[in-house]
Design a protein around this motif. Structure first.
Motif, mmCIF file in Angstrom:
data_model
loop_
_atom_site.group_PDB
_atom_site.id
_atom_site.type_symbol
_atom_site.label_atom_id
_atom_site.label_comp_id
_atom_site.label_asym_id
_atom_site.label_seq_id
_atom_site.Cartn_x
_atom_site.Cartn_y
_atom_site.Cartn_z
ATOM 1 N N GLN A 204 -55.476 -49.305 -33.781
ATOM 2 C CA GLN A 204 -55.916 -48.165 -32.966
ATOM 3 C C GLN A 204 -57.431 -48.003 -32.983
ATOM 4 O O GLN A 204 -57.965 -47.127 -32.316
ATOM 5 C CB GLN A 204 -55.206 -46.901 -33.505
ATOM 6 N N ILE A 205 -58.139 -48.830 -33.764
ATOM 7 C CA ILE A 205 -59.604 -48.680 -33.827
ATOM 8 C C ILE A 205 -60.300 -49.957 -33.357
ATOM 9 O O ILE A 205 -59.780 -51.065 -33.512
ATOM 10 C CB ILE A 205 -60.085 -48.302 -35.256
ATOM 11 N N ALA A 206 -61.493 -49.757 -32.816
ATOM 12 C CA ALA A 206 -62.236 -50.881 -32.224
ATOM 13 C C ALA A 206 -62.551 -51.967 -33.261
ATOM 14 O O ALA A 206 -62.365 -53.164 -32.995
ATOM 15 C CB ALA A 206 -63.515 -50.355 -31.595
ATOM 16 N N GLN A 209 -59.451 -54.005 -34.305
ATOM 17 C CA GLN A 209 -59.021 -54.975 -33.282
ATOM 18 C C GLN A 209 -59.874 -56.244 -33.308
ATOM 19 O O GLN A 209 -59.418 -57.306 -32.879
ATOM 20 C CB GLN A 209 -59.077 -54.319 -31.897
ATOM 21 N N GLU A 227 -53.463 -55.311 -32.265
ATOM 22 C CA GLU A 227 -53.110 -54.290 -31.259
ATOM 23 C C GLU A 227 -51.734 -54.567 -30.641
ATOM 24 O O GLU A 227 -51.057 -53.646 -30.183
ATOM 25 C CB GLU A 227 -54.196 -54.179 -30.176
ATOM 26 N N VAL B 38 -63.367 -54.015 -26.427
ATOM 27 C CA VAL B 38 -62.009 -53.919 -26.977
ATOM 28 C C VAL B 38 -60.995 -54.436 -25.954
ATOM 29 O O VAL B 38 -61.233 -54.349 -24.748
ATOM 30 C CB VAL B 38 -61.656 -52.454 -27.359
ATOM 31 N N SER B 205 -54.303 -39.049 -30.204
ATOM 32 C CA SER B 205 -53.606 -40.171 -30.862
ATOM 33 C C SER B 205 -52.268 -39.772 -31.490
ATOM 34 O O SER B 205 -51.311 -40.529 -31.426
ATOM 35 C CB SER B 205 -54.496 -40.780 -31.935
ATOM 36 N N GLN B 228 -59.154 -44.284 -28.463
ATOM 37 C CA GLN B 228 -59.176 -45.718 -28.136
ATOM 38 C C GLN B 228 -58.913 -45.922 -26.639
ATOM 39 O O GLN B 228 -59.550 -46.765 -26.006
ATOM 40 C CB GLN B 228 -58.117 -46.450 -28.983
ATOM 41 N N GLU B 232 -61.331 -47.716 -23.857
ATOM 42 C CA GLU B 232 -60.843 -48.755 -22.933
ATOM 43 C C GLU B 232 -61.125 -48.367 -21.480
ATOM 44 O O GLU B 232 -61.520 -49.210 -20.675
ATOM 45 C CB GLU B 232 -59.330 -48.948 -23.132
ATOM 46 N N SER B 247 -66.938 -44.839 -31.084
ATOM 47 C CA SER B 247 -65.922 -45.801 -31.529
ATOM 48 C C SER B 247 -66.208 -46.365 -32.922
ATOM 49 O O SER B 247 -65.295 -46.528 -33.732
ATOM 50 C CB SER B 247 -65.782 -46.938 -30.514
ATOM 51 N N SER B 251 -63.956 -45.857 -36.216
ATOM 52 C CA SER B 251 -63.468 -47.070 -36.881
ATOM 53 C C SER B 251 -63.799 -47.046 -38.367
ATOM 54 O O SER B 251 -62.937 -47.307 -39.211
ATOM 55 C CB SER B 251 -64.112 -48.309 -36.255
#
Lengths: 272, 282
Positions: A204-206, A209, A227, B38, B205, B228, B232, B247, B251
């Motif tokens: 769920q986090i950049a 991933q 992901e 991402v 989320s 997220q 995107e 982000s 993270s």
């Protein structure tokens, strides 16, 4: 006919209507308060049943073409024109319940303040906050000058919104502390839970991933991208359980709704 | 002896140390502009396609039901969706079931309207905060002008060009709900289902697992999943907004939590082994 009955009012007639509504509500409340307990129960039952019956019949009754200005394809039945006024009435009733809650809060905090009980300072803050917010909101509507608007915004945006953000942000600190002190793997199920939680978090986090971004976009190895695993957990494993819970809640809600509608519910509604 | 010292240290970690670590983890990345590309999730891709397919001058009901508490996720989601709508010259009205959303959305759209050539009342309108969502929607569906009555500037529905030709929920091309609460489900139950409306949602989320079922059932035709999803969507729009900027912070905070869970469990494991070896010697 209905449009005349529920026609919006303006100017002095609006004030007269509002005062009339307050007077009527006062008389009604006085009558209801003077009713003997034996009569209250059937009265509440009848009103609840009729209220529920209206929406049920309106929903299930066959519809026919009922053109309204600007919408020639509008469908409805003989009860449909009352939907909007009924919704407005219910919103007003909901407004009254907020008033009831306010009176209740004032009673509790007022007693605490008058008898100088523990937490009296909090009660004082409650009264100051409530009176300040109420006064400025009314002033802003009645006299929307720059001072009133800015004072209101100072309280609403500067204080209320900031406090809301702060309260929610504090959850992150509790989470961090709990993740270190409370999330202990003692059983097989707990280990599974921890692994799944970590995979979902990473997916769920950049930055998470990026760990598997080099795996191909298609083919067998694609399935091992974090992901994709997260997506599988959420859409397959987790959603099945969520769906089961939702079905359970739905059936429970239906049962409760029927009990309330038919006056079978015990407790706060009917027992003194 | 060294292991014992480590154990003693781990046992004594004060929660204020953990709080400081979190503050550092969140704030430091804000000083650096790091753009991370991402992969686009299926749900966001679906949402983007649905909005992209809307014809010009469509009419969208934008339900904004978030407050300052979920601003971190919902604000970026709202902005990304509004940019997409405004680029496509789509008319929209804002409706809020959270008192804070009214001003938060008004500020956001007012700040954007000049850039996209939008005019309040003509291309969009804010109908502000309404109470009692269930009963409001019951009246809203069959008779929008009567239920809405006037916008936050006090202008009557009849006098707003954006509301021309909008009478019932059948006249709405799409319903967007950006929410941090249960309002999405209420919209589905009382508006989407009754009028077979095309509906998309942008949720926090924690709401994703519940909303995935609504997506599977077809009640939602697109979803923006949390922060997220906003990252995107910004990436799809080719724009760096609040979500992309946050982000790295989000993270690092998540990675810190993962690291602390692992550390806490390693500490418990070592402690357990040491106590069992001491018992064995005795």
């Amino acid at each position: 006919m209905f449009s005349n009955l529920f026609h919006p009012l303006h100017g002095s007639s609006w004030y007269i209507a509002i005062l009339g509504c307050f007077a009527l509500a006062g008389i009604l409340i006085a009558i209801l308060q003077s009713l003997p307990h034996a009569l209250r129960r059937p009265l509440i039952r009848i009103v609840t049943f009729l209220g529920g019956l209206y929406y049920a019949v309106e929903y299930f009754w066959p519809t026919h073409s009922m053109p309204i200005p600007g919408s020639p394809k509008h469908m409805g039945n003989f009860l449909t024109p009352f939907i909007s006024p009924a919704a407005n009435m219910l919103s007003v009733i909901a407004g009254w319940t907020i008033g009831l809650g306010t009176i209740n809060l004032c009673q509790i905090h007022g007693k605490r303040l008058l008898h100088a009980k523990e937490g009296k300072l909090n009660s004082l803050v409650f009264f100051i906050a409530m009176i300040a917010m109420f006064t400025l909101a009314v002033l802003k509507q009645a006299h929307p000058n720059l001072i009133n608007k800015n004072l209101y915004m100072l309280l609403f945006e500067g204080l209320y919104q900031a406090l809301d953000s702060t309260m929610f942000a504090l959850v992150a600190f509790f989470l961090v502390s709990a993740s270190y002190r409370a999330f202990r793997v003692r059983t097989g199920e707990a280990t599974l839970l921890m692994v799944i939680a970590m995979v979902v978090m990473l997916g769920q986090i950049a930055l998470g991933q990026q760990l598997t971004i080099h795996l191909p976009d298609h083919g067998f190895w694609h399935n091992f991208r974090v992901e994709i695993i997260r997506d599988w957990i959420l859409t397959k494993a987790s959603s099945a359980s969520v769906r089961a819970i939702a079905f359970g809640i739905g059936i429970g809600n239906l049962a409760v709704a029927l009990r309330v509608w038919l006056g079978l519910e015990r407790g706060a509604f009917f027992d003194s | 002896m060294q292991t014992r010292n480590v154990i003693r240290y781990l046992n004594r970690i004060d929660r204020r140390v953990l709080y400081t670590l979190l503050i550092i983890a969140i704030t430091i990345p804000f000083f650096f502009t790091i753009q991370i590309r991402v992969p686009i999730s299926r749900q966001t891709e679906q949402l983007y396609k649905v909005v992209e397919a809307l014809p010009q001058n469509s009419f969208v009901l934008f339900g904004a039901d978030w407050s300052a508490s979920t601003r971190g996720e919902n604000r970026a989601q709202s902005k990304a969706l509004l940019i997409h709508l405004m680029r496509k010259k789509i008319h929209f009205i804002i409706l809020c079931f959270d008192p804070q959303a009214k001003t938060l959305m008004q500020e956001m759209v007012t700040g954007m309207q000049k850039e996209y050539g939008y005019t309040d009342g003509v291309d969009w309108a804010n109908f502000g905060y309404r109470t009692d969502q269930v009963n409001f929607l019951k009246g809203f569906g069959p008779d929008i002008p009567t239920t809405l009555s006037m916008d936050i500037n006090g202008k009557r529905v009849q006098d707003l060009p954006v509301m021309r030709g909008i009478h019932t929920a059948h006249d709405i091309t799409m319903l967007i709900n950006v929410s941090g609460s249960t309002t999405t489900e209420t919209y589905i139950d009382y508006l989407q289902g009754s009028y077979n409306l095309k509906m998309v949602a942008a949720v926090t989320s924690v709401m994703i697992p519940e909303m995935i079922n609504r997506l599977d059932s077809g009640q939602l035709v697109g979803m923006m999943p949390g922060l997220q999803g906003a990252i995107e969507y910004e990436q799809k729009l080719g724009y760096i907004g609040k979500a992309s900027a946050a982000s790295v912070s989000a993270s690092v905070a998540h990675l810190l939590i993962i690291a602390l869970i692992l550390l806490g469990n390693i500490y418990t494991l070592i402690e357990k082994r040491m106590s069992s070896s001491v018992r064995g010697r005795n």
